[in-house]
Design a protein around this motif. Structure first.
Motif, PDB file in Angstrom:
ATOM      1  N   ALA A 162      23.585 -36.506 -28.537  1.00  0.00           N
ATOM      2  CA  ALA A 162      22.472 -36.198 -27.630  1.00  0.00           C
ATOM      3  C   ALA A 162      21.705 -34.981 -28.116  1.00  0.00           C
ATOM      4  O   ALA A 162      20.462 -34.941 -28.032  1.00  0.00           O
ATOM      5  N   TYR A 163      22.431 -33.987 -28.633  1.00  0.00           N
ATOM      6  CA  TYR A 163      21.762 -32.778 -29.112  1.00  0.00           C
ATOM      7  C   TYR A 163      20.872 -33.091 -30.314  1.00  0.00           C
ATOM      8  O   TYR A 163      19.726 -32.640 -30.385  1.00  0.00           O
ATOM      9  N   CYS A 164      21.398 -33.878 -31.245  1.00  0.00           N
ATOM     10  CA  CYS A 164      20.610 -34.233 -32.430  1.00  0.00           C
ATOM     11  C   CYS A 164      19.387 -35.064 -32.048  1.00  0.00           C
ATOM     12  O   CYS A 164      18.297 -34.874 -32.610  1.00  0.00           O
ATOM     13  N   SER A 168      15.248 -34.076 -32.332  1.00  0.00           N
ATOM     14  CA  SER A 168      14.320 -34.912 -33.099  1.00  0.00           C
ATOM     15  C   SER A 168      13.060 -35.230 -32.306  1.00  0.00           C
ATOM     16  O   SER A 168      12.099 -35.774 -32.837  1.00  0.00           O
ATOM     17  N   THR A 169      13.076 -34.887 -31.017  1.00  0.00           N
ATOM     18  CA  THR A 169      11.899 -35.085 -30.167  1.00  0.00           C
ATOM     19  C   THR A 169      11.156 -33.758 -30.047  1.00  0.00           C
ATOM     20  O   THR A 169      11.399 -32.824 -30.786  1.00  0.00           O
ATOM     21  N   ALA A 170      10.257 -33.700 -29.076  1.00  0.00           N
ATOM     22  CA  ALA A 170       9.445 -32.484 -28.902  1.00  0.00           C
ATOM     23  C   ALA A 170      10.163 -31.425 -28.061  1.00  0.00           C
ATOM     24  O   ALA A 170       9.598 -30.363 -27.791  1.00  0.00           O
ATOM     25  N   LEU A 171      11.402 -31.675 -27.664  1.00  0.00           N
ATOM     26  CA  LEU A 171      12.123 -30.719 -26.832  1.00  0.00           C
ATOM     27  C   LEU A 171      12.495 -29.474 -27.619  1.00  0.00           C
ATOM     28  O   LEU A 171      12.817 -29.556 -28.817  1.00  0.00           O
ATOM     29  N   ASP A 172      12.479 -28.323 -26.961  1.00  0.00           N
ATOM     30  CA  ASP A 172      12.868 -27.091 -27.629  1.00  0.00           C
ATOM     31  C   ASP A 172      14.390 -27.004 -27.699  1.00  0.00           C
ATOM     32  O   ASP A 172      15.117 -27.791 -27.079  1.00  0.00           O
ATOM     33  N   HIS A 173      14.885 -26.019 -28.466  1.00  0.00           N
ATOM     34  CA  HIS A 173      16.317 -25.905 -28.711  1.00  0.00           C
ATOM     35  C   HIS A 173      17.108 -25.657 -27.426  1.00  0.00           C
ATOM     36  O   HIS A 173      18.162 -26.252 -27.214  1.00  0.00           O
ATOM     37  N   PHE A 174      16.601 -24.784 -26.579  1.00  0.00           N
ATOM     38  CA  PHE A 174      17.346 -24.453 -25.366  1.00  0.00           C
ATOM     39  C   PHE A 174      17.471 -25.662 -24.447  1.00  0.00           C
ATOM     40  O   PHE A 174      18.552 -25.952 -23.930  1.00  0.00           O
ATOM     41  N   THR A 175      16.382 -26.371 -24.245  1.00  0.00           N
ATOM     42  CA  THR A 175      16.423 -27.570 -23.404  1.00  0.00           C
ATOM     43  C   THR A 175      17.342 -28.614 -24.001  1.00  0.00           C
ATOM     44  O   THR A 175      18.105 -29.272 -23.285  1.00  0.00           O
TER      45      THR A 175
END
Length: 205
Positions: A162-164, A168-175
């Motif tokens: 899920a993290y990877c 790979s999407t537009a989500l930032d690292h924290f989210t």
């Protein structure tokens, strides 16, 4: 971003140290035994990960804050146990589930930061998440949870994947970290509550 990763890492260290201390209490170990079991549970998986990745000295040798966190957790657990009733049975598995989720994402992130592929990163995340618990259970002469049919490593794998995917999407690292940790934590809690398990391998004779 690195501050958030460091915060989650310290929090995961405290949570896994707590599970080690509680397990030691269930086996009536002395204070030194509690410290040893809490320590190997908290830093065991990350130490194996760092050794495999070649990032030595391992993280807790570079930053003594981790050792102080373990020590503080052990002292607080012993004091709390002497001044309060025994913790409910579900505290240990829930704390372990939280530590699993936290360390899975930390391990996955560290591998990705070193340029490893997503598959390798997920493997490192799982190793970070389950390694300390394996050492803890072996020292307590129990079959490690990761080797039982109950869903455990599967939750870690889902969290790493899920993290990877989120990255790979537009989500930032924290989210991405929050979503992945909630995924792993939620699956593990569901397995605990409803006794979900994978089918056992039964060798036909």
């Amino acid at each position: 971003m690195s501050e958030w990763i460091y915060f989650f890492d310290l929090w995961g260290t405290a949570v896994f140290a707590l599970t080690g201390a509680l397990a030691a209490g269930h086996h009536r170990m002395d204070p030194f035994g509690v410290l040893v079991l809490a320590g190997v549970t908290a830093v065991g998986g990350g130490s194996i990960r760092d050794a495999l990745l070649g990032t030595t000295p391992v993280f807790w040798l570079q930053d003594p804050t981790y050792i102080l966190i373990v020590l503080a957790t052990v002292i607080a657990t012993i004091i709390f146990n002497r001044t309060s009733p025994n913790a409910p049975w579900y505290v240990l598995p829930i704390a372990d589930a939280l530590g699993l989720a936290l360390f899975t994402i930390i391990g996955t992130e560290k591998a990705l930061s070193l340029g490893l592929s997503s598959i390798s990163a997920v493997i490192m995340g799982v190793l970070t998440g389950v390694g300390g618990g394996i050492i803890r259970d072996v020292l307590c002469r129990q079959v490690p949870m990761v080797l039982r049919t109950e869903i455990y490593a599967t939750a870690s794998i889902v969290g790493g994947i899920a993290y990877c995917i989120c990255l790979s999407t537009a989500l930032d690292h924290f989210t991405s970290m929050c979503i992945a940790m909630l995924s792993a934590f939620g699956i593990r809690l569901a397995a605990i509550k409803w006794h979900l398990s994978l089918p056992a391998f039964d060798l036909k004779r």
